[in-house]
Enzyme design. Structure first.
Site, PDB file in Angstrom:
ATOM      1  CG  ASP A  95      -0.273  -0.059   2.564  1.00 50.41           C
ATOM      2  OD1 ASP A  95       0.736  -0.777   2.691  1.00 50.41           O
ATOM      3  OD2 ASP A  95      -0.738   0.608   3.505  1.00 50.41           O
ATOM      4  CD  GLU A 158       4.145   0.350   7.326  1.00 47.31           C
ATOM      5  OE1 GLU A 158       4.800   0.636   8.338  1.00 47.31           O
ATOM      6  OE2 GLU A 158       3.812   1.192   6.481  1.00 47.31           O
TER       7      GLU A 158
END
Ligand SMILES: [Zn+2]
Length: 424
Positions: A95, A158
Site C-alpha cells: 500500500d 502497513e
C-alpha cells in the site's frame, strides 16, 4: 559460485529491476481506502510463479477496514530449495499513502529520469519490494541447489497499522519461528543502514467537560475549552520538560527522536467545524466539550503503565486544584517498542554483506515511528527481524518521491549475498 558471479547476475537484471519497479508504481494501491490490492497481488503472483515460487493470495477477511468494496489482499510466495535449511522471508507492504500536493511528475507514471524512478511508493516501498524479488531470483539462478526456503510477501495496510496485512498473517502462523527464521523488511532506511526496531506508541484522547450557555453570558456556563487550556498549560509547564529528560540508548534517527516525544494530533472544542458550502457565522455558545488526541512515542527503557500514569497524574493534579474540572481519558492505540539484538543472525549477516558490497561500515538505527516489525515481534514471536532496504527515508510520503536505481542495485547485492550466506 563466486561472489562476483552472483553480483554479475544482479547487474544483468538492471532493466528488469527498473521495469518491475515501474509496473508496481503504476498500480495505484492507495491507502486509504485500499485500492487495487488484488491487482498488485495478481501481478506479483504471476511474476513469482514464473520464477518457481508457490504463491498464495490471502484476503484478511474480517480484519479492520476489510470490505467487499476494499478487500485487504495479501500475497505470500515461497520458493523451496533442494535441501532442508532456514527460511529467509522478505516482507514488503504494497500500500501507498495519498498523493498530496506539490508533484511535478505523474505520481503513478513511474518515470525514469537521471537514474531515478519517480512515483508514489517509489521509495516507500515498491522499490524495496522489487529489489528483494530481483535479489531472490538472482540467488536462485546462482544456487539452484540451495538449502532452505525463500519467502516474499507483499502485504496490505502497513500505512494504517498493518491489521489487514502482517498482523493478520502473523495471527495465522505465517511468521512463527518454526516456519520462518529470518525476516528482512525492505523499508527505505538507506542502503548502508540496518534498522533494528522502533519506539513505542500510545495514542489517547482527553476530553474536558463544561456547560453550554449563551456566548454573551459565559459566566452562566462553563467553558470546556478553558479547562483544556489548563491541561495544555500544565503540559508545557510539567510534562514536556519531564519528557525532555528521558533519553534512550536506542540508536534512533533522526537524533531528535532519541528521547520521549509527545505530539498533540488535534484539538477540537465547541461547535462542530462548519460543513463545506456554509458561509454564515457560527452561533455564540460556551463550549461544553473539548477534546485533544495525544500521540506519545516512548522508549524501550520506559514502561507503558508509567507513560500513561504521567498523564493521568497530571490530570488528577489539575482536578484537585481547578474548580469544576472534570475529564475523561480514553486509550486509542498502543504499540510496544521493539529492538532486535545486534548479535541476531540476520543482523550480523546483513551487516557483513553491507560491508562487502559497499566497503563501508553498516550503521545501526532505530525508527522513530513503528512499522510491521511490531506484529512479527509481538504476534509472531519472531525476534530475528530487521528493516533493511534501498531508498532515502526522508523522501517517504513526500511529493516527487523517487528511488535511485544504483541504490536498488546495491541493496539487491546485499540481499543476495545475505541469502548466499544464510542458505548456500
Ligand atoms: Zn513503508
Amino acid at each position: 559460485m563466486t561472489q562476483s558471479t552472483l553480483m554479475d547476475l544482479i547487474i544483468a537484471r538492471r532493466d528488469d529491476l527498473i521495469a518491475l519497479t515501474q509496473d508496481l508504481i503504476r498500480i495505484p494501491t492507495l491507502n486509504p481506502p485500499g485500492r487495487n490490492y488484488r491487482e498488485v497481488c495478481d501481478y506479483l503472483a504471476a511474476r513469482l510463479a514464473a520464477s518457481g515460487f508457490t504463491v498464495e493470495l490471502i484476503r484478511a477477511q474480517g480484519a479492520l477496514a476489510d470490505s467487499d468494496r476494499y478487500p485487504r489482499w495479501n500475497l505470500l510466495a515461497r520458493h523451496t530449495g533442494a535441501r532442508a535449511g532456514d527460511c529467509v522471508h522478505f516482507n514488503s507492504h504494497h500500500d501507498v499513502v495519498e498523493v498530496g500536493h506539490g508533484w511535478t511528475v505523474d505520481p503513478f507514471g513511474g518515470e525514469l529520469r537521471d537514474g531515478r524512478i519517480y512515483g508514489r511508493g517509489a521509495c516507500d516501498m515498491k522499490g524495496g519490494l522489487a529489489t528483494s524479488i530481483i535479489a531472490a531470483e538472482a540467488f536462485i539462478a546462482a544456487h539452484p541447489d540451495y538449502a532452505g526456503a525463500i519467502e516474499i510477501s507483499a502485504t496490505a495496510d502497513e500505512e494504517s497499522g498493518g491489521y489487514g496485512g502482517v498482523a493478520y498473517l502473523a495471527e495465522r502462523g505465517y511468521f512463527s519461528p518454526d516456519r520462518v527464521q529470518h525476516v528482512i523488511i525492505p523499508e527505505p532506511l538507506n542502503k548502508d543502514r540496518i534498522c533494528l526496531g522502533h519506539r513505542g506508541v500510545w495514542w489517547a484522547e482527553i476530553e474536558t467537560h463544561g456547560r453550554i450557555a449563551h456566548g454573551s453570558m459565559p459566566f452562566l456556563g462553563d467553558s470546556a475549552i478553558r479547562h483544556m487550556g489548563a491541561v495544555l498549560e500544565e503540559m508545557e509547564r510539567y510534562l514536556y520538560p519531564l519528557l525532555a529528560t528521558k533519553h534512550t540508548t536506542m540508536p534512533v534517527v533522526p537524533e531528535g527522536a532519541r528521547q520521549s516525544t509527545l505530539n498533540i494530533n488535534s484539538i477540537h472544542g465547541g461547535e462542530a467545524e462548519q460543513e463545506t458550502g456554509y458561509t454564515g457565522l457560527p452561533a455564540p455558545c460556551v463550549a461544553d466539550r473539548c477534546r485533544i488526541i495525544l500521540d506519545r512515542r516512548f522508549l524501550i527503557e520506559e514502561d507503558i503503565a508509567e507513560v500513561k500514569s504521567e498523564v493521568t497524574t497530571m490530570l488528577e493534579r489539575i482536578r484537585a486544584e481547578r474548580p469544576n474540572f472534570t475529564y475523561e481519558i480514553k486509550d486509542l492505540f498502543e504499540v510496544q517498542p521493539t529492538m532486535t539484538d545486534r548479535d541476531a543472525p540476520v543482523v550480523k549477516t546483513v551487516q557483513a554483506a553491507i560491508e562487502k558490497v559497499l566497503s563501508t561500515q553498516a550503521q545501526f538505527v532505530v525508527s522513530p515511528g513503528t512499522y510491521d516489525q511490531k506484529h512479527i515481534d509481538r504476534i509472531g514471536k519472531l525476534h530475528n527481524c530487521i528493516a533493511y532496504g534501498p531508498g532515502i527515508l526522508e523522501l517517504a510520503h513526500q511529493p516527487d518521491e523517487w528511488i535511485g536505481v544504483d541504490d536498488m542495485i546495491d541493496s539487491a547485492k546485499v540481499m543476495a549475498l545475505t541469502l548466499q550466506e544464510l542458505l548456500a
